[in-house]
Design a protein around this motif. Structure first.
Motif, PDB file in Angstrom:
ATOM      1  N   ALA A  29       0.797  -1.344  -0.113  1.00  0.00           N
ATOM      2  CA  ALA A  29       0.145  -0.017  -0.009  1.00  0.00           C
ATOM      3  C   ALA A  29       1.053   1.155   0.037  1.00  0.00           C
ATOM      4  O   ALA A  29       0.570   2.302  -0.591  1.00  0.00           O
ATOM      5  CB  ALA A  29      -0.858  -0.009   1.199  1.00  0.00           C
ATOM      6  N   ILE A  30       1.921   1.331   0.543  1.00  0.00           N
ATOM      7  CA  ILE A  30       3.013   2.409   0.651  1.00  0.00           C
ATOM      8  C   ILE A  30       3.578   2.552  -0.553  1.00  0.00           C
ATOM      9  O   ILE A  30       3.546   3.807  -0.827  1.00  0.00           O
ATOM     10  CB  ILE A  30       3.758   1.988   1.642  1.00  0.00           C
ATOM     11  CG1 ILE A  30       3.403   2.078   3.000  1.00  0.00           C
ATOM     12  CG2 ILE A  30       5.235   2.926   1.518  1.00  0.00           C
ATOM     13  CD1 ILE A  30       4.517   1.596   4.019  1.00  0.00           C
ATOM     14  N   GLU A  31       3.799   1.442  -1.242  1.00  0.00           N
ATOM     15  CA  GLU A  31       4.507   1.750  -2.759  1.00  0.00           C
ATOM     16  C   GLU A  31       3.469   2.008  -3.667  1.00  0.00           C
ATOM     17  O   GLU A  31       3.587   2.953  -4.693  1.00  0.00           O
ATOM     18  CB  GLU A  31       4.782   0.176  -3.152  1.00  0.00           C
ATOM     19  CG  GLU A  31       5.460   0.125  -4.736  1.00  0.00           C
ATOM     20  CD  GLU A  31       5.593  -1.384  -5.269  1.00  0.00           C
ATOM     21  OE1 GLU A  31       5.545  -1.505  -6.292  1.00  0.00           O
ATOM     22  OE2 GLU A  31       5.888  -2.162  -4.255  1.00  0.00           O
ATOM     23  N   CYS A  32       2.068   1.633  -3.507  1.00  0.00           N
ATOM     24  CA  CYS A  32       0.873   2.246  -4.298  1.00  0.00           C
ATOM     25  C   CYS A  32       0.615   3.683  -4.111  1.00  0.00           C
ATOM     26  O   CYS A  32       0.468   4.379  -5.053  1.00  0.00           O
ATOM     27  CB  CYS A  32      -0.349   1.311  -4.031  1.00  0.00           C
ATOM     28  SG  CYS A  32      -1.868   1.826  -4.783  1.00  0.00           S
ATOM     29  N   VAL A  33       0.427   3.943  -2.828  1.00  0.00           N
ATOM     30  CA  VAL A  33       0.448   5.533  -2.391  1.00  0.00           C
ATOM     31  C   VAL A  33       1.392   6.329  -3.290  1.00  0.00           C
ATOM     32  O   VAL A  33       1.339   7.378  -3.640  1.00  0.00           O
ATOM     33  CB  VAL A  33       0.006   5.744  -1.157  1.00  0.00           C
ATOM     34  CG1 VAL A  33      -0.001   7.376  -0.801  1.00  0.00           C
ATOM     35  CG2 VAL A  33      -1.373   4.996  -0.694  1.00  0.00           C
ATOM     36  N   GLY A  34       2.659   5.987  -3.006  1.00  0.00           N
ATOM     37  CA  GLY A  34       3.795   6.679  -3.501  1.00  0.00           C
ATOM     38  C   GLY A  34       3.888   6.760  -4.973  1.00  0.00           C
ATOM     39  O   GLY A  34       4.120   7.925  -5.676  1.00  0.00           O
ATOM     40  N   ASP A  35       3.655   5.632  -5.499  1.00  0.00           N
ATOM     41  CA  ASP A  35       3.444   5.727  -7.058  1.00  0.00           C
ATOM     42  C   ASP A  35       2.267   6.711  -7.690  1.00  0.00           C
ATOM     43  O   ASP A  35       2.571   7.359  -8.487  1.00  0.00           O
ATOM     44  CB  ASP A  35       3.479   4.364  -7.519  1.00  0.00           C
ATOM     45  CG  ASP A  35       3.683   4.146  -9.160  1.00  0.00           C
ATOM     46  OD1 ASP A  35       2.926   4.413  -9.781  1.00  0.00           O
ATOM     47  OD2 ASP A  35       4.922   4.021  -9.468  1.00  0.00           O
ATOM     48  N   VAL A  36       1.380   6.531  -6.948  1.00  0.00           N
ATOM     49  CA  VAL A  36       0.166   7.014  -7.597  1.00  0.00           C
ATOM     50  C   VAL A  36       0.272   8.637  -7.318  1.00  0.00           C
ATOM     51  O   VAL A  36       0.127   9.422  -8.010  1.00  0.00           O
ATOM     52  CB  VAL A  36      -1.251   6.842  -6.877  1.00  0.00           C
ATOM     53  CG1 VAL A  36      -2.322   7.709  -7.231  1.00  0.00           C
ATOM     54  CG2 VAL A  36      -1.391   5.339  -7.312  1.00  0.00           C
ATOM     55  N   THR A  37       0.789   8.899  -6.101  1.00  0.00           N
ATOM     56  CA  THR A  37       1.192  10.462  -5.766  1.00  0.00           C
ATOM     57  C   THR A  37       2.160  11.147  -6.624  1.00  0.00           C
ATOM     58  O   THR A  37       2.057  12.226  -7.103  1.00  0.00           O
ATOM     59  CB  THR A  37       1.525  10.420  -4.325  1.00  0.00           C
ATOM     60  OG1 THR A  37       0.299   9.830  -3.536  1.00  0.00           O
ATOM     61  CG2 THR A  37       1.508  11.987  -3.928  1.00  0.00           C
ATOM     62  N   ALA A  38       3.043  10.121  -6.802  1.00  0.00           N
ATOM     63  CA  ALA A  38       4.203  10.599  -7.783  1.00  0.00           C
ATOM     64  C   ALA A  38       3.739  11.024  -9.274  1.00  0.00           C
ATOM     65  O   ALA A  38       4.222  12.159 -10.038  1.00  0.00           O
ATOM     66  CB  ALA A  38       5.462   9.604  -8.035  1.00  0.00           C
ATOM     67  N   ARG A  39       2.932  10.329  -9.947  1.00  0.00           N
ATOM     68  CA  ARG A  39       2.299  10.616 -11.069  1.00  0.00           C
ATOM     69  C   ARG A  39       1.436  11.750 -11.086  1.00  0.00           C
ATOM     70  O   ARG A  39       1.153  12.452 -12.459  1.00  0.00           O
ATOM     71  CB  ARG A  39       1.763   9.542 -11.665  1.00  0.00           C
ATOM     72  CG  ARG A  39       2.731   8.227 -11.804  1.00  0.00           C
ATOM     73  CD  ARG A  39       2.108   6.858 -12.228  1.00  0.00           C
ATOM     74  NE  ARG A  39       3.099   6.059 -12.145  1.00  0.00           N
ATOM     75  CZ  ARG A  39       4.029   5.732 -13.333  1.00  0.00           C
ATOM     76  NH1 ARG A  39       3.924   6.587 -14.212  1.00  0.00           N
ATOM     77  NH2 ARG A  39       4.940   4.695 -12.929  1.00  0.00           N
ATOM     78  N   PHE A  40       0.679  12.090 -10.052  1.00  0.00           N
ATOM     79  CA  PHE A  40      -0.541  13.022 -10.182  1.00  0.00           C
ATOM     80  C   PHE A  40      -0.266  14.116  -9.236  1.00  0.00           C
ATOM     81  O   PHE A  40      -1.066  15.000  -9.000  1.00  0.00           O
ATOM     82  CB  PHE A  40      -1.916  12.527  -9.894  1.00  0.00           C
ATOM     83  CG  PHE A  40      -2.327  11.393 -10.655  1.00  0.00           C
ATOM     84  CD1 PHE A  40      -3.013  11.546 -11.883  1.00  0.00           C
ATOM     85  CD2 PHE A  40      -1.873  10.027 -10.448  1.00  0.00           C
ATOM     86  CE1 PHE A  40      -3.382  10.763 -12.811  1.00  0.00           C
ATOM     87  CE2 PHE A  40      -2.319   8.942 -11.640  1.00  0.00           C
ATOM     88  CZ  PHE A  40      -3.115   9.301 -12.528  1.00  0.00           C
TER      89      PHE A  40
END
Length: 864
Positions: free
Chosen positions: A227-238
């Motif tokens: 979940a940490i990886e997911c939140v980080g990746d989505v936030t980085a893109r948007f």
């Protein structure tokens, strides 16, 4: 029993698929697609699984591009059955569709095919079986990985990803979080320019699903990390289009994970991903302000290396994106500089690189108060000076260290942190290191200090640069001569020093000696002169005029300088004088001095990357047509240099060598040993750098390598009191085995059975180095072609047995080296033992070895 016959036939097809080349499998694959209508489920599953193997074998081929749509449509009916029916068939079809998504070449799957795959994944997620749900989620992720082809299924993928994240089974939740990352990657790639606000609804939905999974205690640790990886990746893109509250909430959730030791590294990596994203945001301020920088820097005090690495990566990324005038807590910058400097050591160069990048970013982007400047002077500067004198430093760590000195000089504020003080401290650090440990005063350590000095001078203003160059020119005559000369060369590559006296000073350093008088100082001065001319291309004519003098007593040194010019000067400038260069290099090769000829050949090889036609027609052709074998050897040396030149490309190498490769390779048959050696060097370089060159000559090359790997030219030298046997073929045997090993590494050997024969002969060689090379090559061949190795098991194991049980005199000077050879032989025996089907001879050899305590201990150590 007819279904058993059909199943056996399918399995035979699978065996054929593993043995035949992938280009001849399309008819077999088409036939298997036609058997999806098989009524017996066990046979139908075998059909689908065999086709999956074929698809994997045919990966990225045109044949698979034609087959993929048919295979996708064939899967539709088996997958469309009722929920709970034909579970094995559905699972096999999901595996086939996943392999098609991975292996089909771009454009092979049309919109209808991709939608069919998405529909199949939806049916999988609707099944009651948890394993099929997981298969469906994995299939959807594979479909999304197709890139632009999968944009048509984004609207279907988002709700299914969210549904998977909200599931109860932990494996399905993990896969759902991976799906969220795949959706975000497809909707907003980092490298693509997007319309502002594009996909923001998708980001909100994905974060809304993923953020609750960060709650401690409510879910497994693996899910929280995902979940940490997911939140980080989505936030980085948007991040640049997200609502301020949403961004702050997502980043704050990640910051909260820093308080928990189990999720700390994952959270740091996620923050680094966001900070490194090209989507600008206020992430750095959210994380580092109000004591956040001090919290992150405190993690550097821990002894866990993964935590130190993750912290430095996050610190470097966040500090580089920190806005000006950020409100950092007093003392945080100083503590960061102090803690990071403790990791700037050559004992761990990767951490040293990350530490120097973080330090440079902190000094550049943060306001330096009194405590921070004190930390720079007392902690950062001593660590940086020690690291600068390390002979282990090179590449990225060296660039990071130069960034630190440059940042200190620009923001240090004078005194011990000023430009003049730093320029004085660097030579002193090199001298002290050499006095404490002569190894640290090596050529590489001197070059490192010179690079740092050059970076400092290049960043200074014009008046400071002029003063620094004058100082270096004055040092050319004292004890710091080598360092000053090297620093001038590094600086000359970056700045035009033609009007500052550097080029004339370096020219005077060459003296008037011949090749035998070319000591280290003169060689360094020649290389530095070439670098300075590369930075001031208008001086090239003067260098060529000096080379054209007749006689030219400094020819060898000037050729060294010319090689540096060719490697670093602007290509357009070199092209303008390419013909003149080639003609002068040809004259140098046709002279009587071997060292001059070798230097000229290397220079011509570097020039081939810029002007391949000129080198081919006016250098290689005359040498290959010459009657003197030394000239042909120089042609091979030039070709070797051309394959590995800094600016070389496949096109330039092909233009220079393709039409001349056959006569160059035929030098392997020449009676002259130097010709053989130079041609072997060409083969090895081409195998490593430009494998396509050898494809048309693979049979010839492998045959000659096999011959040279067994070449022995022994003769006895009478030394008076005793006689000494010399083997002139030994260097050629080593070079041939090295080239063969590179071909095996690249999987470019066409006759592996013949290669095994070569190894079997080399294993019995009397020379220990050749035996060690043969051991390593045998291990590689075991992984490449087990059948050929097993066929020669007796011929291989006999010399291995002798190597393992060779008597060693304990306590002698050669004791350690002898045991290294024994360990190498044991590794080879273990590789043979692990071959499919086993090798009784190797098993017996190992049992015999285990009977001896010392060998048993070595085997136990190798098994760990």
């Amino acid at each position: 029993t007819s279904w058993k016959v059909r199943r056996a036939a399918v399995r035979v097809c699978g065996a054929v698929a593993e043995a035949k080349p992938r280009s001849s499998l399309s008819d077999l694959a088409t036939a298997l697609v036609g058997r999806f209508k098989e009524r017996e489920e066990n046979v139908r599953v075998d059909v689908v699984e065999t086709l999956t193997k074929l698809v994997k074998t045919m990966a990225q081929t045109d044949a698979l591009a034609d087959l993929a749509p048919q295979a996708c449509r064939a899967c539709k009916k088996p997958i469309s059955g009722k929920v709970g029916d034909n579970l094995k068939t559905k699972s096999a079809c999901f595996g086939l569709l996943r392999e098609l998504c991975v292996s089909a070449p771009p454009g092979a799957l049309g919109e209808d095919d991709v939608r069919l795959v998405a529909e199949a994944s939806g049916r999988g997620l609707a099944e009651k079986s948890q394993s099929l749900k997981l298969e469906g989620a994995k299939l959807l992720r594979s479909a999304l990985a197709r890139g632009e082809e999968a944009r048509c299924i984004v609207d279907d993928a988002v709700p299914r990803a969210i549904e998977a994240v909200k599931a109860e089974w932990y494996k399905l939740i993990e896969e759902g979080l991976r799906l969220c990352v795949a959706v975000a990657e497809l909707v907003r790639p980092l490298e693509a320019d997007m319309v502002e606000g594009d996909g923001i609804d998708v980001a909100s939905k994905l974060l809304e699903a993923a953020r609750p999974r960060l709650v401690a205690g409510a879910v497994d640790l693996e899910i929280r990390e995902r979940a940490i990886e997911c939140v980080g990746d989505v936030t980085a893109r948007f991040a640049d289009v997200m609502d301020a509250e949403l961004l702050k909430g997502a980043v704050s959730d990640l910051v909260e994970q820093l308080d928990r030791e189990a999720t700390r590294c994952s959270a740091l990596r996620a923050l680094a991903v966001i900070a490194n994203s090209p989507r600008t945001s206020s992430t750095a301020s959210i994380v580092l302000e109000k004591g956040g920088l001090g919290t992150l820097s405190s993690f550097l005090e821990h002894h866990a290396r993964p935590l130190q690495q993750a912290t430095l990566e996050a610190l470097g990324a966040l500090l580089r994106t920190l806005p000006p005038k950020s409100k950092l807590k007093a003392g945080d910058v100083a503590s960061t500089l102090t803690n990071a400097s403790t990791l700037a050591k050559d004992s761990d160069l990767h951490l040293a690189h990350l530490a120097t990048k973080s330090i440079a970013a902190a000094i550049t982007n943060c306001s330096l108060d009194k405590k921070a400047k004190t930390a720079c002077e007392n902690d950062v500067l001593p660590a940086a000076l020690t690291l600068a004198a390390s002979p282990l430093l090179q590449g990225a760590p060296l660039d990071g260290l130069a960034d630190v000195f440059e940042a200190i000089a620009l923001k240090g504020g004078g005194g011990a942190l000023g430009f003049d003080a730093l320029l004085s401290a660097l030579p002193d650090a090199a001298r002290v290191a050499k006095e404490e440990d002569p190894v640290r005063g090596s050529r590489q350590a001197r070059k490192n200090v010179a690079v740092v000095i050059a970076r400092l001078c290049a960043a200074a203003d014009a008046s400071t640069l002029k003063k620094a160059v004058a100082n270096l020119v004055n040092q050319v005559g004292d004890e710091n001569k080598l360092l000053a000369v090297t620093a001038l060369g590094e600086l000359g590559r970056r700045c035009d020093l033609s009007k500052l006296g550097a080029i004339s000073t370096l020219t005077d350093c060459l003296g008037a000696g011949d090749v035998g008088d070319a000591d280290e100082a003169k060689t360094a001065a020649a290389a530095a002169l070439g670098s300075c001319v590369a930075g001031a291309p208008h001086e090239l004519d003067g260098l060529l005029d000096a080379l054209d003098e007749d006689p030219c007593p400094r020819e060898y040194l000037l050729l060294i300088a010319l090689r540096e010019v060719v490697a670093h000067a602007p290509s357009d400038r070199i092209k303008n004088v390419a013909l003149r260069l080639v003609q002068r290099l040809l004259t140098a090769v046709q002279g009587n001095q071997e060292a001059v000829a070798d230097s000229a050949a290397e220079c011509a090889g570097a020039l081939a990357a810029i002007a391949p036609e000129a080198v081919a027609q006016h250098f290689l052709d005359p040498l290959l047509n010459a009657s003197d074998v030394k000239h042909k050897a120089s042609a091979a040396a030039c070709a070797k240099a051309a394959t590995s030149a800094k600016l070389a490309t496949d096109a330039s190498v092909a233009a220079a060598l393709v039409d001349r490769l056959e006569p160059l390779l035929k030098l392997l048959d020449d009676d002259d040993l130097d010709c053989k050696k130079k041609s072997l060097g060409l083969v090895h370089a081409a195998a490593h750098n430009r494998l396509s060159l050898l494809e048309a000559h693979s049979g010839f090359v492998e045959t000659r390598l096999a011959t040279l790997a067994a070449l022995k030219i022994e003769h006895v030298v009478d030394l008076g009191p005793f006689k000494h046997k010399v083997d002139d073929g030994l260097p050629l045997r080593k070079a041939a085995l090295a080239a063969l090993a590179t071909l095996v590494d690249r999987k470019a050997v066409t006759d592996t059975a013949g290669c095994v024969d070569v190894v079997a002969g080399a294993l019995a060689d009397k020379n220990a180095d050749v035996q060690a090379q043969a051991h390593q090559l045998l291990v590689k061949l075991c992984a490449l072609d087990s059948a050929s190795v097993l066929a020669k098991a007796d011929a291989i194991c006999e010399p291995l047995d002798k190597a393992v049980h060779k008597k060693i005199k304990e306590g002698t000077a050669k004791d350690d080296r002898a045991w290294d050879l024994v360990r190498s032989a044991l590794r080879a025996v273990l590789a043979v033992k692990e071959l499919p089907g086993g090798c009784p001879r190797a098993d017996a050899l190992l049992e015999k070895a285990r009977a001896k305590d010392k060998l048993a201990a070595e085997l136990a150590a190798l098994a760990k």
